[in-house]
Design a protein around this motif. Structure first.
Motif, mmCIF file in Angstrom:
data_model
loop_
_atom_site.group_PDB
_atom_site.id
_atom_site.type_symbol
_atom_site.label_atom_id
_atom_site.label_comp_id
_atom_site.label_asym_id
_atom_site.label_seq_id
_atom_site.Cartn_x
_atom_site.Cartn_y
_atom_site.Cartn_z
ATOM 1 N N ARG A 56 -40.021 40.046 55.416
ATOM 2 C CA ARG A 56 -38.911 39.157 55.070
ATOM 3 C C ARG A 56 -38.397 38.442 56.317
ATOM 4 O O ARG A 56 -38.302 39.040 57.392
ATOM 5 C CB ARG A 56 -37.792 39.988 54.415
ATOM 6 N N ASN A 59 -38.237 43.976 57.202
ATOM 7 C CA ASN A 59 -37.502 42.797 57.633
ATOM 8 C C ASN A 59 -37.874 42.424 59.052
ATOM 9 O O ASN A 59 -37.996 43.288 59.919
ATOM 10 C CB ASN A 59 -35.992 43.059 57.573
ATOM 11 N N THR A 110 -34.193 44.053 49.131
ATOM 12 C CA THR A 110 -34.714 43.427 50.336
ATOM 13 C C THR A 110 -34.061 43.929 51.624
ATOM 14 O O THR A 110 -34.425 43.455 52.701
ATOM 15 C CB THR A 110 -34.607 41.898 50.246
ATOM 16 N N ASP A 116 -37.683 46.421 51.262
ATOM 17 C CA ASP A 116 -37.842 46.012 52.655
ATOM 18 C C ASP A 116 -36.917 46.820 53.555
ATOM 19 O O ASP A 116 -35.690 46.758 53.414
ATOM 20 C CB ASP A 116 -37.520 44.524 52.820
#
Length: 672
Positions: free
Chosen positions: A78, A52, A284, A317
């Protein structure tokens, strides 16, 4: 959860805590690791190893950080950063109510992504945005700039918008229900795909076993996942889950990766049931509550990523590239700053007494991601691996070039582990390249060793990179089989044809043991003599006339039904759920022709973290995972056709997996 920009992101030119070396330790008794290359698991997707980025991080997109991500093998990034996604407006690069660092706009982000050789994952603003704003972003990214952003999420953790009580996620919509979110996700997906039909759109889901999964709020037609998948399912391509397992020590946190297989399977089952189709799954956001900057964090990251990938999660992530110091402590002899970041922010505690290493110094989980990227590459297939010691975790990956990698994680803080490695379905050459990341190390070291034995230092990550003893041309790998006509005792398996003239062998996975179910020259096989209410995992391999064997197919998991006929029937249903506990009702019916005088109902919880706490209309008890209920005086006799109802309060500390089978006085019952 919402994570604000921490003050510690401001770089302070103060001294960092020195890094101590790992303690010496004698090796424990030998551990046996078994690798079965015919127990095929899932393949590694291109964006599997991700991180991230956040717009409050001034290091976002810088060449130094992009190069560090590239060197670690990061395949996905991300943007724009957790809960900031729901206040961020991409066109003017603003986040009302939050801090936005200079040079963190979308183009700077994409420059870093491209320099690192990664793929972008972009979260569109649901909380304070519109479908049109998201569609305009797709147009800018993919039509005007040619960035080819494939993966788009609609919002971040919107179940935290106050609908279930807790409120950390921005959501300006008057209706904060899952139905409203799902309805607008449908609008977002249609608007965005009208601009670029090739994109993939993901919706926010709850992680099984994590709040608020399982809760049905007042006025809702079901849980968050049930409602979102029922309404938005036809329009989305994947589901988004997050996971931050809690715990105050390594022994408390590290074993929780055993929840992953059930987490993933339950999301898949929910998608098939409520959306009517299979969807991809992306985790994520992932991090841990203990040892975020030290070896427990590295061990957790390596084990969690590998387990998620093996179970078919296409993207994982880590939260976050930078985050900031929260508090200082010493874990396993090393300084830990309780910092979610992979890289040091170079900050200090508020009193200035303790400082992090220099800006962008990698923490231990960074090296875990680097180890993962060397262990398995996009296109490689993970295969079955098991160990005789619960403190040693094993993962294996078959490489597209014919090689094999075995990653071994020693979760013992103080004891080295001597490991013997046995192989099935693969014959390695004797020599091995050995990659090691030890407690307190600043890089992964490379040495030479053997395929069959290795000593693991305490609190270490070790990967064996192997070559085959011979490398013949092998038949084409069969595709994933499908199951039809599944009954209580039989199932028909089918698969696409591959190389002409081969025989197909069917193997059931029993841990790292393969049980042969038979072979055929066709592309269909009916398996019989199965056990009712049992889950089976199967691979297909192809063998040619010279005896050469293909890679294992991707796995198929199916479950047989309850007995077609029986003298008893059980209906189990949860009537309420509050996130870590529930009330269940159990109806027991005598479907036979004779009265039942005194009865004992039994079932087993599928996991070790589920428990029956108290109940009514029966005498409830639990031993291990086995639950037993015996009659009370008022329902001792069940006449033919009669039903009695009992219930209990249950609790769980992981995915809430339903019981698969029930017996009454030892007789397997049908379920409904």
């Amino acid at each position: 959860m919402k994570r604000s920009r921490p003050a510690a992101l401001l770089v302070l030119a103060l001294a960092a805590i020195p890094m101590a070396g790992p303690p010496s330790a004698a090796a424990d008794a030998e551990v046996t690791v078994v690798v079965n290359a015919r127990a095929g698991l899932e393949k590694v997707a291109d964006p599997a190893i991700g991180v991230n980025h956040a717009i409050w991080d001034a290091q976002l997109g810088t060449p130094e950080v992009a190069d560090l991500m590239r060197d670690a093998g990061v395949g996905a990034m991300r943007y724009p950063g957790g809960s900031y996604s729901d206040i961020y407006h991409w066109r003017d690069h603003t986040a009302p109510g939050g801090y936005v660092a200079p040079n963190t706009d979308f183009d700077h982000f994409m420059a870093g992504v491209r320099r690192a050789g990664a793929r972008p994952i972009v979260t569109a603003n649901y909380g304070t945005g519109t479908p049109q704003e998201a569609a305009d972003w797709v147009r800018y990214a993919n039509v005007e700039k040619g960035y080819d952003v494939e993966y788009w999420e609609i919002g971040n953790e919107l179940y935290g918008n106050g609908h279930y009580g807790a409120n950390w996620e921005a959501d300006d919509h008057p209706d904060k229900s899952p139905a409203q979110y799902a309805t607008l996700v449908r609008d977002y997906a249609r608007a965005m795909k009208a601009v670029d039909p090739t994109i993939k759109v993901g919706a926010v889901l709850t992680t099984p076993g994590e709040w608020p999964d399982g809760i049905t709020a007042d006025g809702d037609a079901g849980t968050w996942n049930q409602v979102v998948l029922s309404i938005a399912g036809p329009e989305i391509d994947y589901g988004i889950v997050h996971w931050y397992p809690t715990g105050e020590s390594g022994p408390e946190v590290l074993p929780k990766t055993d929840r992953i297989a059930d987490q993933v399977r339950l999301v898949r089952e929910q998608a098939r049931r409520f959306a009517g189709k299979d969807i991809g799954i992306a985790m994520t956001e992932l991090n841990t509550s203990y040892g975020r900057n030290t070896q427990p964090g590295a061990l957790f990251a390596a084990d969690a990523y590998a387990t998620l990938i093996a179970n078919g999660v296409f993207n994982v992530d880590w939260w976050n590239v930078h985050n900031g110091i929260e508090r200082a402590s010493t874990i396993a002899g090393q300084p830990d700053f309780h910092d979610f970041g992979l890289l040091s922010s170079g900050g200090c505690t508020e009193d200035g007494a303790t400082c992090q290493p220099a800006l962008n110094t990698p923490f231990a989980p960074y090296h875990a991601l680097a180890m993962l990227s060397r262990f398995a590459h996009p296109g490689d297939q993970l295969v079955g691996a098991s160990t005789s010691d619960p403190l040693v975790k094993a993962h294996a990956a078959r490489h597209t070039d014919g090689g094999l990698a075995v990653m071994l994680l020693n979760q013992s803080e103080n004891a080295a582990k001597t490991v013997e490695v046995d192989y099935a379905g693969y014959s390695p050459a004797t020599a091995a390249q050995v990659l090691t990341y030890g407690n307190g190390a600043t890089e992964i070291t490379t040495t030479t060793g053997t395929a069959g034995a290795v000593t693991l230092p305490p609190y270490s990550l070790t990967t064996l990179l192997l070559r085959p003893s011979a490398q013949p041309t092998v038949p084409t790998t069969p595709g994933r089989p499908a199951a039809t006509a599944v009954t209580d005792h039989a199932a028909t398996l089918t698969w696409p044809a591959t190389t002409p003239g081969v025989k197909y062998e069917l193997h059931r996975q029993l841990g790292t043991t393969s049980e042969s179910w038979g072979e055929t020259t066709g592309t269909s096989f009916t398996v019989t003599n199965l056990t009712p209410a049992t889950r089976y995992t199967v691979n297909i391999v192809a063998r040619d006339g010279a005896g050469r064997v293909s890679w294992a197919s991707p796995p198929l998991t199916f479950q047989t039904t309850s007995p077609a006929t029986s003298t008893c029937s059980v209906r189990y249903a949860e009537t309420s759920n509050w996130g870590n506990g529930f009330v269940a009702n159990v109806d027991v019916t005598n479907t036979g022709t004779h009265p039942i005088d005194s009865w004992t109902l039994s079932f087993a919880w599928p996991t070790t973290w589920q428990h029956t706490d108290s109940g009514w209309n029966a005498n409830w008890s639990q031993s291990g995972t086995t639950v037993t209920a015996t009659n009370v005086d008022g329902n001792r006799v069940l006449a033919p056709g009669a039903t009695t109802s009992a219930g209990f309060v249950g609790s769980y500390q992981g995915p809430d997996v339903q019981p698969m089978s029930f017996t009454l006085n030892g007789v397997p019952c049908t379920t409904g």
